[in-house]
Enzyme design. Structure first.
Site, PDB file in Angstrom:
ATOM      1  N   PHE A 159      44.818 -30.568  50.807  1.00 23.17           N
ATOM      2  CA  PHE A 159      44.834 -30.845  52.244  1.00 23.17           C
ATOM      3  C   PHE A 159      44.450 -29.603  53.035  1.00 23.17           C
ATOM      4  O   PHE A 159      44.880 -28.495  52.725  1.00 23.17           O
ATOM      5  CB  PHE A 159      46.231 -31.280  52.700  1.00 23.17           C
ATOM      6  N   ASP A 160      43.644 -29.798  54.077  1.00 27.09           N
ATOM      7  CA  ASP A 160      43.518 -28.809  55.135  1.00 27.09           C
ATOM      8  C   ASP A 160      44.832 -28.833  55.927  1.00 27.09           C
ATOM      9  O   ASP A 160      45.559 -29.829  55.882  1.00 27.09           O
ATOM     10  CB  ASP A 160      42.330 -29.174  56.022  1.00 27.09           C
TER      11      ASP A 160
END
Length: 617
Positions: free
Chosen positions: A310-311
Site C-alpha cells: 500500500f501507498d
C-alpha cells in the site's frame, strides 16, 4: 467486409438478443413455429458471421481458437435444425466478448496523461543575466532556471537562491508541501505553490525523476502481456480432437449422421458459455459493491495474491491534513483563535487551511507587518498585538515562555507524528494544535479482514519520514513499512517481491504510484485518485473505500472457483455424451441436445450465484 462486420460486433450481439427473444416468445407464448424458426435462424446466421471470421483469421495463423469451436457448434445445430441452441450460443458468446472488451477498453492510457503533465518550457538565464522562456529541450545540466509561484519545476536540480513551498505530491505522493531554500533538491514536475526560486539544473530530459516515472510505466506495461485464457488453450487441443473423431467416425462407419452427432455433441455450449457467465456475474457483483475489475486475467491474478503493498497518503490515510488535538493556555481563548485565524488567512499552506477549517467562522482583524520566517512560521501585528504562528522553533525565536504542561503536550504530539502549529500573543503561548493526515475510515477493518482471508504480507511504502510511517504501521498492524521512498524505490521493491515468487497486489492513488501499479501482478487504484493511477490499474475501488478490498479479493477467488466448476461441468458432460454415442445404443441426438441444454442451464445458474456473493464475516 470482414472489418466492417467485426467493427459492428456489439451491435450484432444486440440484434441477436432481440431476434432470439422474439423467436422464443413466438414459440413458447404463441405456439408459432414459423416465427421461431425464422427469428432464431436469422439470429444464428447473423451472430455466426463475426465468430466465423475470427475463427478463419485464427486458422490463417495456425491457431485453433474457441471461435472455431462455436462455429462448428452453430453449423452442427443448423444441420439438425436446432436453431434455439445455435442462436443462444452465438449471442452468449458475443455478449461475453462484449463484457470483456468493455472492461478493458479504457485501460493503459496513463502514458498520455503523464506526458501531458510533464514540463514543456523553462525560464533560462542567458549570458546577459536575463531570463528567457525556452523549450525544455534547450535546457542543459548546469543552466540556471527561474521558477515562479504556480509554475512547474522543469528539471531535477538544486535551489541556489530564494525560497518557497513546493508541492511534491506528483513525485512522493505526500499531501503536505515541502519548504525549499538554498541547497535543497527539487524534482521535475513538482509545483512551486508560493515563493520564487532559482534552480541549477542537475538532471534534464530523460534523466529526470518525472521522466523516469514515465519510462517505468512504459516498461511495466510492455512486460504485462495478457495471459491466454485457459479455454482457448484447452480448445487448441480439444477442438482438433473432436474434429478428428468425427472424421474417423464417418470413415469407419460411413454414417454421416453419426459424424455430425459427434461434432455437435463434442462442441459444448456449456464450455463456451461457462467462463463468460462467471465473469459477467462476478464483474456485475463487483460493480454493485464498488469494485471495478478490468478483465478476466485481472480476476485470476487477484485471486492468487499473497502480498498486498500500500501507498500511505491517500490510500491508507485520507490525504488531507486535519487538526486532531487542540490545547489552550491562559485566558481569552476566543480572542486568540480570532488572531490565529486572521494570520492564517494570509497563508495558502495546507496546515493553515487545516487550522482555518478547525476554527470555523470567527471574527478576524486586519493583519499588518507580516514577516515570514523560513522554516518556522509567521509573525504579524493583529489588533495592536504581536502574534506569532509557527512551530516550536518559532516560539523559541520569539522568546515565548512555554510552561511544563505545554512542553509535555508538544513532546507527546511530536511522538505521535503530528505537525505542530503554535500561536502566541504578546509573548504568551495561547494555542497548540496537532495536525495529522488521519487514517482512512475503514482501513483498519479492511486490513484485518485481508489477514483473515489468508494474505501473508501487508506492506506500506511511503515518501513520508520513517517515524510517521512507523506510527501508522503500528496502528494498522502492518507486516512491514518503509518510508522515504521515491517512485523508483517503490518500483524496485515491487520487482524484488515478484522475483521472490510472490503474487503482489499494489494499492495507490497518485501519479507517482503509476509505475508500481503497472509492475505489480495486480494494480489497485483508489477511485478518488488521479486518472493516471486509475487507468494504469487493474482494479478500481470506487469512492476510495478500502473496505471494498476484502470483498474484491473474496469475490475474485469465488469467480475463479466458479469458472473451474463450470469448465468441469462442461467437459464432464461432453465426455459423457461422447462416451454415450460411441459405447451405447440409447444415446441419440435428441437426448444429447437435451443434456446439452441441461448443462448450459447448470453453468448459467452456477455462474449467476455470483450475483449474490457476499464475503464471509
Amino acid at each position: 467486409m470482414q472489418r466492417l462486420i467485426l467493427g459492428r460486433k456489439n451491435s450484432i450481439a444486440l440484434v441477436c438478443a432481440v431476434l432470439t427473444a422474439f423467436g422464443l416468445a413466438g414459440k413458447l407464448a404463441f405456439g408459432n413455429e414459423n416465427i421461431a424458426v425464422i427469428s432464431l435462424a436469422a439470429a444464428s446466421v447473423l451472430g455466426l458471421l463475426p465468430i466465423a471470421i475470427q475463427a478463419y483469421q485464427a486458422l490463417k495463423v495456425r491457431v485453433v481458437s474457441i471461435d472455431l469451436l462455436v462455429t462448428i457448434a452453430v453449423i452442427g445445430a443448423f444441420m439438425i435444425r436446432n436453431f434455439e441452441e445455435s442462436a443462444i450460443v452465438t449471442f452468449l458468446f458475443l455478449f461475453g466478448a462484449y463484457l470483456e472488451e468493455r472492461t478493458l477498453g479504457k485501460t493503459r492510457s496513463a502514458i498520455k496523461e503523464l506526458l501531458e503533465m510533464a514540463p514543456e518550457s523553462a525560464l533560462k538565464q542567458m549570458q546577459n543575466g536575463e531570463f528567457i522562456e525556452v523549450g525544455i529541450g534547450e535546457v542543459e545540466p548546469g543552466d540556471i532556471l527561474l521558477v515562479r509561484t504556480g509554475a512547474k519545476i522543469p528539471v531535477d536540480g538544486t535551489v541556489i537562491s530564494g525560497e518557497g513551498s513546493v508541492n511534491e505530491s506528483g513525485i512522493t505522493g505526500e499531501s503536505l508541501p515541502v519548504q525549499k531554500a538554498a541547497g535543497d533538491r527539487v524534482f521535475s514536475g513538482t509545483i512551486l505553490d508560493n515563493g520564487t526560486i532559482r534552480v541549477r539544473a542537475d538532471r534534464v530530459g530523460e534523466d529526470t525523476t518525472f521522466a523516469r516515472i514515465i519510462e517505468l510505466v512504459e516498461e511495466a506495461q510492455d512486460s504485462k502481456s495478457k495471459a491466454e485464457r485457459f479455454i482457448d488453450r484447452f480448445s487448441g487441443y480439444y477442438t482438433p480432437a473432436v474434429l478428428l473423431m468425427g472424421i474417423l467416425a464417418y470413415i469407419l462407419s460411413r454414417d454421416i449422421e453419426l459424424a455430425i452427432t459427434i461434432l455437435v455433441l463434442g462442441c459444448p455450449g456449456a464450455l463456451v458459455i461457462g467462463v463468460p457467465v462467471s465473469n459477467a456475474a462476478g464483474i456485475g457483483n463487483g460493480a454493485r459493491n464498488g469494485v471495478l475489475f478490468k478483465g478476466s486475467e485481472v480476476i485470476s491474478n487477484l485471486s492468487r495474491a499473497d502480498a498486498f503493498v500500500f501507498d500511505k497518503t491517500g490510500t491508507l490515510t485520507a490525504g488531507k491534513p486535519v487538526v486532531s488535538v487542540k490545547k489552550y493556555y491562559g485566558g481569552d481563548a476566543g480572542k486568540a483563535l480570532s488572531y490565529l485565524a486572521s494570520v492564517e488567512k494570509e497563508s495558502n499552506h495546507p496546515l493553515a487551511k487545516a487550522v482555518l477549517e478547525e476554527i470555523g467562522e470567527t471574527e478576524t482583524f486586519a493583519v499588518e507587518n507580516t514577516e515570514v520566517i523560513k522554516g518556522s512560521g509567521i509573525t504579524a501585528t493583529v489588533d495592536g498585538h504581536r502574534v506569532a504562528v509557527g512551530n516550536a522553533s518559532m516560539m523559541e525565536r520569539e522568546k515565548v515562555s512555554i510552561n511544563e504542561e505545554a512542553r509535555a503536550d508538544i513532546e507527546r504530539l511530536e511522538k505521535e507524528g503530528c505537525s505542530l502549529v503554535l500561536a502566541s500573543v504578546d509573548g504568551d503561548l495561547k494555542i497548540l494544535m496537532g495536525i495529522r493526515d488521519p487514517i482512512r475510515p475503514g482501513a483498519r477493518e479492511a486490513l484485518s479482514r485481508l489477514r483473515k482471508l489468508g494474505v501473508k504480507d501487508l506492506i506500506m511504502l511511503s515518501g513520508d519520514n520513517q517515524g510517521t510511517v512507523d506510527l501508522v504501521s503500528r496502528k494498522l498492524g502492518l507486516t512491514r513499512a518503509h518510508g522515504g521512498m521515491l517512485p523508483e524505490d517503490k518500483a524496485e521493491y515491487i520487482i524484488k517481491l515478484t522475483a521472490e515468487g510472490r503474487i503482489v497486489a499494489f494499492a495507490g492513488d497518485g501519479v507517482n504510484d503509476s509505475p508500481s501499479l503497472a509492475l505489480a501482478h495486480i494494480g489497485i487504484a483508489m477511485g478518488g485518485g488521479t486518472d493516471a493511477a486509475i487507468e494504469t490499474s487493474d482494479v478500481v475501488l470506487m469512492n476510495s473505500d478500502l473496505r471494498r478490498l476484502p470483498h474484491a479479493l473474496g469475490l475474485a477467488r469465488a469467480i475463479v472457483r466458479n469458472m473451474k466448476q463450470n469448465i468441469f461441468i462442461a467437459v464432464s458432460v461432453v465426455l459423457f455424451l461422447l462416451a454415450g454415442v460411441l459405447f451405447s445404443q440409447w444415446m441419440n441426438m435428441s437426448i444429447g441436445m437435451l443434456v446439452h441444454e441441461g448443462s448450459i442451464l447448470a453453468v448459467t445458474l452456477n455462474g449467476m450465484r455470483l450475483l449474490g456473493f457476499r464475503p464471509r464475516k
